[in-house]
Design a protein around this motif. Structure first.
Motif, short mmCIF file in Angstrom:
data_model
loop_
_atom_site.label_atom_id
_atom_site.label_comp_id
_atom_site.label_asym_id
_atom_site.label_seq_id
_atom_site.Cartn_x
_atom_site.Cartn_y
_atom_site.Cartn_z
N VAL A 7 16.01 -3.62 7.16
CA VAL A 7 15.05 -3.15 6.17
C VAL A 7 14.05 -2.27 6.92
N TRP A 13 7.42 -1.88 0.07
CA TRP A 13 8.32 -2.74 -0.67
C TRP A 13 7.53 -3.56 -1.68
N HIS A 16 11.05 -6.96 -7.07
CA HIS A 16 11.71 -6.25 -8.17
C HIS A 16 10.98 -6.62 -9.46
N LEU A 80 13.38 -10.31 5.01
CA LEU A 80 13.15 -9.26 4.01
C LEU A 80 14.43 -8.48 3.73
N ALA A 81 15.23 -8.25 4.75
CA ALA A 81 16.50 -7.53 4.56
C ALA A 81 17.42 -8.31 3.64
N ALA A 84 16.14 -7.84 0.21
CA ALA A 84 16.43 -6.49 -0.27
C ALA A 84 17.89 -6.36 -0.68
N GLU A 85 18.78 -6.96 0.12
CA GLU A 85 20.21 -6.88 -0.21
C GLU A 85 20.50 -7.56 -1.55
N LYS A 87 18.47 -7.67 -3.98
CA LYS A 87 17.64 -6.96 -4.97
C LYS A 87 16.43 -7.76 -5.44
N ILE A 89 13.64 -7.81 -3.61
CA ILE A 89 12.59 -6.84 -3.32
C ILE A 89 13.22 -5.46 -3.33
N VAL A 90 12.42 -4.47 -3.69
CA VAL A 90 12.89 -3.09 -3.78
C VAL A 90 11.83 -2.18 -3.16
N PRO A 91 12.26 -0.98 -2.73
CA PRO A 91 11.25 -0.03 -2.22
C PRO A 91 10.25 0.34 -3.32
N SER A 96 10.47 5.39 -2.30
CA SER A 96 11.72 5.93 -2.83
C SER A 96 11.66 7.44 -2.95
#
Length: 98
Positions: A7, A13, A16, A80-81, A84-85, A87, A89-91, A96
């Motif tokens: 990440v 971040w 979501h 965090l990664a 993120a994978e 979904k 958390i999102v940028p 973005s």
């Protein structure tokens, strides 16, 4: 072979928009209403980081604000990664667009 998740800690971040975070005695539950996935955060430090992500310009700042020493940042970057994978958390919109 286990895949290495990455990440960008220098990007913003946030949770979501379809994710709810519910504090629990062990940490927290994250539920994604879109994917119907459930994640457990079993560490109060990562809970604080995730809750504060949107309040910081980047993930690295959120991790440092939680009092994590530089030698331990990779541990939280991996957590965090994983989020993120899945979904959770999102940028941020600013990250973005960059």
């Amino acid at each position: 072979m286990r895949r290495v998740l990455i990440v960008n800690l220098d990007s913003g971040w946030q949770l979501h928009p379809q994710v709810a975070l519910r504090p629990e005695p062990f940490g927290a539950l994250l539920y994604h209403f879109g994917t119907r996935k459930l994640s457990f955060l079993k560490n109060v430090t990562i809970v604080g980081i995730v809750k504060s992500l949107a309040d910081h310009p980047d993930a690295r700042s959120a991790i440092r604000a939680a009092g994590v020493e530089d030698a331990r940042i990779d541990i939280y970057a991996r957590a965090l990664a994983t989020l993120a994978e899945s979904k959770m958390i999102v940028p941020t919109a600013a990250s973005s667009a960059a």
